[in-house]
Design a protein around this motif. Structure first.
Motif, PDB file in Angstrom:
ATOM      1  N   ILE A  81       7.408 -12.774   2.856  1.00 25.04           N
ATOM      2  CA  ILE A  81       5.698 -13.048   2.187  1.00 25.04           C
ATOM      3  C   ILE A  81       5.100 -13.200   1.107  1.00 25.04           C
ATOM      4  CG2 ILE A  81       2.743 -13.266   2.993  1.00 25.04           C
ATOM      5  CD1 ILE A  81       5.015 -14.161   5.457  1.00 25.04           C
ATOM      6  N   LYS A  82       4.722 -14.049   0.425  1.00 25.12           N
ATOM      7  CA  LYS A  82       4.402 -13.601  -0.909  1.00 25.12           C
ATOM      8  C   LYS A  82       3.172 -13.226  -0.602  1.00 25.12           C
ATOM      9  CE  LYS A  82       4.139 -16.620  -5.018  1.00 25.12           C
ATOM     10  NZ  LYS A  82       2.513 -17.734  -5.542  1.00 25.12           N
ATOM     11  N   ALA A  83       2.415 -12.043  -1.820  1.00 28.04           N
ATOM     12  CA  ALA A  83       1.422 -11.291  -1.670  1.00 28.04           C
ATOM     13  C   ALA A  83       1.136 -10.752  -3.014  1.00 28.04           C
ATOM     14  CB  ALA A  83       1.314 -10.624  -0.271  1.00 28.04           C
ATOM     15  N   GLU A  84       0.638 -10.466  -4.090  1.00 27.74           N
ATOM     16  CA  GLU A  84      -0.224 -10.067  -4.981  1.00 27.74           C
ATOM     17  C   GLU A  84      -1.325  -8.916  -4.962  1.00 27.74           C
ATOM     18  OE1 GLU A  84      -1.602 -14.106  -5.881  1.00 27.74           O
ATOM     19  OE2 GLU A  84       0.698 -12.990  -5.643  1.00 27.74           O
ATOM     20  N   ILE A  85      -1.607  -7.875  -5.497  1.00 22.07           N
ATOM     21  CA  ILE A  85      -2.339  -6.923  -5.781  1.00 22.07           C
ATOM     22  C   ILE A  85      -3.110  -7.635  -7.002  1.00 22.07           C
ATOM     23  CG2 ILE A  85      -3.371  -5.088  -6.100  1.00 22.07           C
ATOM     24  CD1 ILE A  85      -1.337  -4.145  -4.664  1.00 22.07           C
ATOM     25  N   GLU A  86      -4.485  -8.018  -7.430  1.00 25.06           N
ATOM     26  CA  GLU A  86      -4.987  -8.620  -8.402  1.00 25.06           C
ATOM     27  C   GLU A  86      -6.082  -7.548  -8.430  1.00 25.06           C
ATOM     28  OE1 GLU A  86      -6.270 -12.462  -8.749  1.00 25.06           O
ATOM     29  OE2 GLU A  86      -4.431 -12.841  -9.130  1.00 25.06           O
ATOM     30  N   GLY A  87      -5.783  -6.587  -9.193  1.00 23.56           N
ATOM     31  CA  GLY A  87      -7.122  -5.408  -9.427  1.00 23.56           C
ATOM     32  C   GLY A  87      -7.495  -4.340  -8.178  1.00 23.56           C
ATOM     33  N   ASP A  88      -8.302  -4.680  -7.127  1.00 25.30           N
ATOM     34  CA  ASP A  88      -8.653  -4.307  -6.219  1.00 25.30           C
ATOM     35  C   ASP A  88      -8.688  -5.199  -5.254  1.00 25.30           C
ATOM     36  OD1 ASP A  88      -8.746  -1.703  -7.082  1.00 25.30           O
ATOM     37  OD2 ASP A  88     -11.197  -1.677  -7.335  1.00 25.30           O
ATOM     38  N   ASP A  89      -7.959  -5.932  -5.315  1.00 28.44           N
ATOM     39  CA  ASP A  89      -8.342  -7.110  -3.958  1.00 28.44           C
ATOM     40  C   ASP A  89      -6.651  -7.821  -3.746  1.00 28.44           C
ATOM     41  OD1 ASP A  89     -10.490  -7.847  -4.611  1.00 28.44           O
ATOM     42  OD2 ASP A  89      -9.808  -9.379  -5.856  1.00 28.44           O
ATOM     43  N   LEU A  90      -6.640  -7.726  -2.121  1.00 24.17           N
ATOM     44  CA  LEU A  90      -5.024  -8.269  -1.618  1.00 24.17           C
ATOM     45  C   LEU A  90      -5.218  -9.774  -1.752  1.00 24.17           C
ATOM     46  CD1 LEU A  90      -2.262  -7.506  -1.063  1.00 24.17           C
ATOM     47  CD2 LEU A  90      -3.226  -7.088   1.440  1.00 24.17           C
ATOM     48  N   ILE A  91      -4.392 -10.548  -2.137  1.00 20.52           N
ATOM     49  CA  ILE A  91      -3.804 -11.714  -1.424  1.00 20.52           C
ATOM     50  C   ILE A  91      -2.142 -11.957  -1.086  1.00 20.52           C
ATOM     51  CG2 ILE A  91      -3.438 -13.681  -2.292  1.00 20.52           C
ATOM     52  CD1 ILE A  91      -4.837 -12.419  -5.235  1.00 20.52           C
ATOM     53  N   VAL A  92      -3.175 -12.821   0.272  1.00 21.81           N
ATOM     54  CA  VAL A  92      -2.128 -12.805   0.550  1.00 21.81           C
ATOM     55  C   VAL A  92      -1.840 -14.513   1.037  1.00 21.81           C
ATOM     56  CG1 VAL A  92      -0.526 -12.772   3.428  1.00 21.81           C
ATOM     57  CG2 VAL A  92      -2.029 -10.989   2.132  1.00 21.81           C
ATOM     58  N   HIS A  93      -0.265 -15.129   1.262  1.00 26.78           N
ATOM     59  CA  HIS A  93      -0.340 -17.068   0.863  1.00 26.78           C
ATOM     60  C   HIS A  93       0.043 -16.632   2.209  1.00 26.78           C
ATOM     61  CE1 HIS A  93      -1.367 -16.945  -3.747  1.00 26.78           C
ATOM     62  NE2 HIS A  93      -0.458 -16.027  -3.415  1.00 26.78           N
ATOM     63  N   GLY A  94      -0.105 -17.846   3.201  1.00 24.39           N
ATOM     64  CA  GLY A  94       0.924 -17.224   4.234  1.00 24.39           C
ATOM     65  C   GLY A  94       1.438 -18.422   4.933  1.00 24.39           C
ATOM     66  N   THR A  95       2.029 -18.772   5.743  1.00 28.61           N
ATOM     67  CA  THR A  95       3.438 -19.598   5.743  1.00 28.61           C
ATOM     68  C   THR A  95       2.845 -20.645   7.072  1.00 28.61           C
ATOM     69  OG1 THR A  95       3.911 -18.376   8.055  1.00 28.61           O
ATOM     70  CG2 THR A  95       4.845 -17.542   6.120  1.00 28.61           C
ATOM     71  N   GLY A  96       1.640 -20.183   7.532  1.00 25.02           N
ATOM     72  CA  GLY A  96       1.517 -21.346   8.629  1.00 25.02           C
ATOM     73  C   GLY A  96       2.260 -21.371   9.948  1.00 25.02           C
ATOM     74  N   GLY A  97       2.680 -20.673   9.889  1.00 23.61           N
ATOM     75  CA  GLY A  97       3.743 -20.278  10.854  1.00 23.61           C
ATOM     76  C   GLY A  97       4.350 -18.998  11.238  1.00 23.61           C
ATOM     77  N   ALA A  98       5.836 -19.109  11.746  1.00 19.49           N
ATOM     78  CA  ALA A  98       6.791 -17.732  11.971  1.00 19.49           C
ATOM     79  C   ALA A  98       6.693 -17.303  10.568  1.00 19.49           C
ATOM     80  CB  ALA A  98       7.752 -17.833  12.368  1.00 19.49           C
ATOM     81  N   ILE A  99       6.262 -15.725  10.664  1.00 17.04           N
ATOM     82  CA  ILE A  99       6.555 -15.174   9.329  1.00 17.04           C
ATOM     83  C   ILE A  99       8.027 -14.514   9.679  1.00 17.04           C
ATOM     84  CG2 ILE A  99       6.889 -12.693   8.507  1.00 17.04           C
ATOM     85  CD1 ILE A  99       3.491 -12.510  10.735  1.00 17.04           C
ATOM     86  N   PRO A 100       9.012 -14.517   8.274  1.00 18.92           N
ATOM     87  CA  PRO A 100      10.391 -14.900   8.149  1.00 18.92           C
ATOM     88  C   PRO A 100      10.717 -13.127   8.386  1.00 18.92           C
ATOM     89  CG  PRO A 100       9.576 -15.834   6.346  1.00 18.92           C
ATOM     90  CD  PRO A 100       8.048 -15.570   6.557  1.00 18.92           C
ATOM     91  N   GLY A 101      10.661 -11.855   8.006  1.00 13.51           N
ATOM     92  CA  GLY A 101      11.056 -10.979   8.799  1.00 13.51           C
ATOM     93  C   GLY A 101      11.879 -10.618   8.642  1.00 13.51           C
ATOM     94  N   GLY A 102      12.837  -9.751   9.169  1.00 10.99           N
ATOM     95  CA  GLY A 102      14.033  -9.158   8.789  1.00 10.99           C
ATOM     96  C   GLY A 102      13.998  -8.030   7.267  1.00 10.99           C
ATOM     97  N   GLY A 103      13.241  -7.070   7.146  1.00 11.12           N
ATOM     98  CA  GLY A 103      12.864  -6.348   6.470  1.00 11.12           C
ATOM     99  C   GLY A 103      12.861  -4.908   6.902  1.00 11.12           C
ATOM    100  N   THR A 104      12.964  -3.828   6.935  1.00 11.85           N
ATOM    101  CA  THR A 104      12.896  -2.418   6.934  1.00 11.85           C
ATOM    102  C   THR A 104      11.563  -2.053   6.139  1.00 11.85           C
ATOM    103  OG1 THR A 104      15.008  -2.269   7.420  1.00 11.85           O
ATOM    104  CG2 THR A 104      13.795  -0.179   6.674  1.00 11.85           C
ATOM    105  N   VAL A 105      10.603  -1.437   6.833  1.00 14.25           N
ATOM    106  CA  VAL A 105       9.550  -1.614   6.176  1.00 14.25           C
ATOM    107  C   VAL A 105       9.308   0.427   5.752  1.00 14.25           C
ATOM    108  CG1 VAL A 105       6.514  -1.290   6.227  1.00 14.25           C
ATOM    109  CG2 VAL A 105       8.235  -3.418   6.949  1.00 14.25           C
TER     110      VAL A 105
END
Length: 448
Positions: free
Chosen positions: A370-394
């Motif tokens: 998922i594409k996301a960035e922090i700008e200052g104290d804001d979190l911006i998330v670019h949604g997929t409009g569907g299933a999240i890809p996944g596959g990661g270890t958090v």
């Protein structure tokens, strides 16, 4: 720094929708306060629905160490025989608050008004968290503090023999700091006054009134002014703890994201200063409604019905942050599946939670496509409009809410998601994996 015995957990998309009725553990904020107020009330307080996670059990142990009689009488049922305002005794040993910032900060307030000496510590995560935000205003009572560099635990406190009332304007929106000041004010003659520029959760004010204290709240040009008349006689009162809205967030978001799902979460606390997430999800288009609304122990409660919905991105205003500060990681998961971009504004407070929760949330998203960035104290998330890809270890960073958010993400992702350590989920939501697995066929949450 990891837990000495990490317990990874693996989440994959279920083979059937989530369905059913469930209850979530008791509200953590109210559970901590019920034990503390019971300990300084006269008489015996009967508590039902208490959250029996590790954080709250640390508070129960601390109140015993300070002289109250605290007994478990059944599942979620506890009895506290109090010592009255000003009646706590010096603990014989170090108070270990585990992972709980709420317990540590509120207890520092309570101890500050008593002429006793105490030493407090916590786990590796809690020892990194800032305590100066409470020790600074509490010093005005006459209490003294000795801390590690940066105002961190372990610390020692000597409470005031003749505590003075506090008059304090909160520099940041924090229910914990506000509550610490009010708890210190219980033992001080006169009026303790706390001003908050943004309203924060008011469980302390509600429970003070429930136990017989005089508390007034006034909205002024300066902000919300809370006044407590000192040295009240608190009288034991029964407390029915509602389900924790922060815990309810996880099955609710899971139901919104897994196609075909419909889940009812019963007996959830609906205090308006805690329900910013539900407001935001509705703005995103969520099929979310409340049934069976009622008042219990001074707090509004109800049953929340959540059904699968295709969500849309929104901008979340900064003034909403105090009412949903613990829910941003799971909101970020919902935003990842939404159409369009979600911008969450004013999240500075997330940097000083169990982890740097802002960075950890951004990493949770990035590690799962998922594409996301922090700008200052804001979190911006670019949604997929569907299933999240996944596959990661958090990397959960010993943070229960990051771990649960990762697992909810795995339920809505194309590829499984692993939380590197789910041991800390027990601090707030014991039995989380079993409860979620009970909503569908198979075991989508399992050890890898």
């Amino acid at each position: 720094m990891s837990h000495p015995d990490p317990r990874p957990l693996h989440a994959s998309a279920p083979s059937a929708p989530l369905a059913g009725r469930l209850g979530v553990p008791g509200d953590k904020s109210i559970s901590h306060r019920a034990l503390m107020f019971g300990a300084v009330a006269v008489g015996t307080t009967e508590i039902s629905g208490l959250l029996e996670g590790e954080d709250v059990l640390r508070t129960a142990a601390a109140m015993r160490a300070l002289g109250a009689t605290v007994d478990k009488t059944g599942p979620g049922a506890w009895r506290v025989s109090g010592r009255g305002v000003g009646g706590l005794v010096e603990p014989a040993d170090v108070l270990d608050m585990g992972n709980s910032g709420t317990a540590a900060r509120l207890l520092l307030g309570l101890i500050s008004g008593h002429p006793i000496f105490a030493v407090m510590t916590g786990d590796a995560s809690l020892r990194r968290r800032p305590m100066k935000r409470v020790t600074d205003p509490l010093s005005a009572t006459g209490a003294q503090f000795w801390t590690r560099d940066g105002g961190r635990l372990p610390l020692a406190v000597r409470g005031a023999a003749d505590p003075l009332p506090i008059d304090y304007v909160l520099p940041v929106a924090s229910a914990q700091v506000k509550s610490a000041c009010l708890l210190a004010g219980l033992c001080a003659p006169g009026t303790t006054r706390v001003v908050e520029k943004e309203p924060t959760r008011d469980h302390t004010e509600n429970m003070l009134r429930h136990f017989g204290a005089t508390v007034s709240v006034e909205d002024t040009a300066e902000g919300r002014v809370i006044r407590l008349e000192g040295q009240p006689e608190l009288v034991a009162a029964p407390v029915l703890v509602p389900g924790d809205p922060s815990s309810a967030a996880f099955p609710i978001v899971a139901a919104l994201l897994v196609p075909g799902s419909r889940v009812v979460v019963e007996n959830v606390g609906l205090n308006p200063l805690r329900t910013g997430l539900f407001t935001t999800l509705r703005e995103m288009g969520a099929a979310l409604r409340v049934e069976n609304e009622r008042i219990s122990g001074g707090e509004p409660v109800g049953d929340i019905v959540a059904e699968y919905t295709e969500l849309s991105g929104v901008t979340v205003p900064p003034h909403r942050a105090p009412s949903m500060i613990d829910e941003y990681p799971v909101l970020a998961v919902a935003a990842a599946a939404a159409r369009g971009t979600t911008r969450m504004k004013g999240l500075a407070e997330l940097r000083v939670k169990e982890s740097d929760r802002l960075a950890a949330t951004a990493a949770l998203l990035a590690g799962n496509g998922i594409k996301a960035e922090i700008e200052g104290d804001d979190l911006i998330v670019h949604g997929t409009g569907g299933a999240i890809p996944g596959g990661g270890t958090v990397e959960t960073h010993m943070d229960h809410r990051i771990a649960m958010s990762a697992l909810v993400m795995g339920l809505a992702a194309r590829a499984p998601v692993t939380a590197d350590d789910a041991a800390f989920i027990d601090t707030s939501f014991p039995g989380f994996a079993a409860l979620m697995n009970g909503l569908t066929t198979g075991t989508p949450l399992a050890a890898p």
